[in-house]
Design an enzyme around this catalytic site. Structure first.
Site, PDB file in Angstrom:
ATOM      1  N   HIS A 140     -68.604 -43.464  11.263  1.00 60.09           N
ATOM      2  CA  HIS A 140     -67.712 -43.908  10.518  1.00 60.09           C
ATOM      3  C   HIS A 140     -67.034 -45.574  11.173  1.00 60.09           C
ATOM      4  CE1 HIS A 140     -69.967 -41.405   7.643  1.00 60.09           C
ATOM      5  NE2 HIS A 140     -69.982 -42.581   7.212  1.00 60.09           N
ATOM      6  N   LYS A 187     -69.823 -33.502   0.282  1.00 63.44           N
ATOM      7  CA  LYS A 187     -68.866 -32.929  -1.088  1.00 63.44           C
ATOM      8  C   LYS A 187     -67.495 -33.681  -1.739  1.00 63.44           C
ATOM      9  CE  LYS A 187     -66.079 -29.379   1.577  1.00 63.44           C
ATOM     10  NZ  LYS A 187     -63.976 -29.792   1.557  1.00 63.44           N
TER      11      LYS A 187
END
Lengths: 279, 182
Positions: free
Chosen positions: B40, B105
């Site tokens: 990222h 998550k």
């Protein structure tokens, strides 16, 4: 004086490091299954079932239980009558490196927190050494994932905070961790010592089997109170709510300064991996 | 109360996205791409520097995960989700590149819920610690960008009946009980 060759430590650490990533304490599966039976929230029940299934698949098909095969933390209790012949630290790191490469485990260790280059060996590992009476050597190998480790916290409470302050802080940490730490979790609490010692206590507390009871009456009482209160927080499996937010709370206390009440909370996810070797 | 279970194929169209509600248990089949912290960071730096990206992000379903190494370069090793909040800082740029959705998550920042609501980029929650089980849902994988990052490289995964939960839907609902409705 008993001589233990470092080459023997290398062999045992390598074997245990491999095993730790594929098999966990049987009581964890039992505890998750029990949670399934009691859970009324259908999503949380399903999640617990999947967790039990995953542990079985890992075992049957020899796939690491969790992809975060962790940074390896090693606790050593070295008997005062033991002499270790050879370069123990080098041999332990060699054992961990070989275990990770041979078993296709994930290398998650970086060379430097700012430069951030993967060492691609999953070393160096973190080694805590303690000298104890006797002629035995006990080595505990714990691959620790970052999801739960990142949710851990430490606070230097004033002594006036007493038990209530400890309980409030632990509940706060667990609530903040929520689904990020892969609950149902095991909560390690270190109380006393000083800044760094409390953190080590909290991690040592997590080495105990999940169903054992502390023989320190204060720790024992706190474990029961905390487990009950944590399971009323409605964090639940993966944060979806439900009755089982934690499977166990493990407290370890130690002597501290008159002015201090250090409390460290080390969160452990449901994949609690640790293997013990006694030589 | 029964658990709503749905089977979906990626990519989703708007009509399918509208059918999904927070806490639905869904099995995903289709193509997803792993990317976590380091990937990222690189992607967003390249976007900011207006460099050409190694792979198009349009309609990409990003799985925040770093698998254990593949033994044969086809099948996945252990491959559960990593904690999603660490990627919140990159979410605005990723949404501008029109990604399809994200899978990870844990709770995330409000911006991610707003993006789900306004841009229809859903957040799915995968079950943490389920590395072995998810491994069996990956039919094939290949590295498509940043191989030097090892476990943090971008891998293209073909998945079949990959179990996830709808985390944030387009109606402002969250799967986490203590999140208030937007």
């Amino acid at each position: 004086m008993r001589i233990i060759p470092s080459s023997l430590i290398y062999e045992k650490v390598k074997e245990a490091t491999k095993k730790a990533n594929f098999v966990i304490e049987e009581d964890i599966s039992k505890c998750l299954k029990k949670g399934c039976l009691n859970e009324t929230n259908p999503l949380s029940k399903k999640v617990l079932e999947e967790m039990v299934d995953n542990i079985q698949i890992a075992n049957d098909k020899h796939i690491p239980i969790c992809q975060d095969t962790g940074i390896v933390v090693i606790f050593m209790e070295i008997g005062e009558d033991v002499f270790i012949e050879g370069s123990m630290i080098n041999d332990i790191n060699k054992a961990v490196k070989e275990a990770y490469l041979e078993e296709y485990l994930r290398c998650s260790v970086l060379n430097h927190p700012i430069e951030r280059k993967n060492t691609f060996t999953n070393t160096p590992c973190i080694i805590h050494e303690k000298h104890v009476p006797g002629d035995k050597l006990k080595i505990t190998i714990c691959p620790k994932g970052a999801g739960s480790e990142n949710m851990s916290q430490l606070k230097m409470l004033p002594p006036s905070a007493k038990e209530k302050g400890i309980i409030d802080f632990v509940l706060d940490v667990v609530k903040n961790a929520g689904g990020k730490a892969c609950p149902p979790m095991i909560v390690g609490v270190g109380i006393g010592g000083n800044f760094e010692q409390s953190a080590i206590y909290s991690k040592e507390a997590l080495l105990r089997p999940i169903n054992d009871e502390s023989d320190d009456i204060y720790a024992n009482k706190l474990e029961k109170i905390l487990l009950e209160k944590i399971n009323q927080l409605n964090v639940g499996p993966m944060g979806f709510g439900g009755q089982m937010s934690a499977m166990a709370v493990k407290v370890k206390c130690g002597p501290c300064h008159i002015a201090s009440l250090p409390v460290a909370v080390n969160i452990q996810c449901h994949v609690a991996r640790h293997e013990e070797v006694i030589l | 109360m029964e658990l709503p279970i749905k089977e979906i194929h990626l990519p989703l169209d708007l009509n399918e996205i509208k059918q999904l509600k927070a806490r639905d248990f869904v099995y995903l089949t289709g193509t997803i791409y792993t990317a976590r912290d380091a990937a990222h960071q690189r992607l967003v730096e390249m976007i900011q520097n207006k460099e050409e990206l190694p792979i198009s992000l349009e309609n990409m379903y990003i799985y925040y995960a770093g698998p254990t190494p593949s033994k044969d370069n086809i099948h996945a090793g252990s491959i559960g989700p990593t904690t999603a909040y660490r990627m919140d800082a990159y979410m605005k740029e990723m949404a501008n590149m029109h990604i399809g959705g994200t899978i990870g998550k844990g709770k995330r920042a409000d911006i991610v819920r707003n993006i789900a609501q306004k841009n229809h980029i859903l957040y799915f929650v995968a079950i943490g610690g389920l590395g072995a089980k998810y491994s069996l849902c990956v039919k094939s994988m290949k590295c498509v960008a940043f191989p030097d990052l090892g476990p943090e490289a971008i891998y293209q995964l073909e998945v079949e009946r990959f179990p996830v939960i709808v985390g944030y839907d387009i109606y402002g609902n969250s799967c986490f009980p203590d999140d208030e409705k937007l």
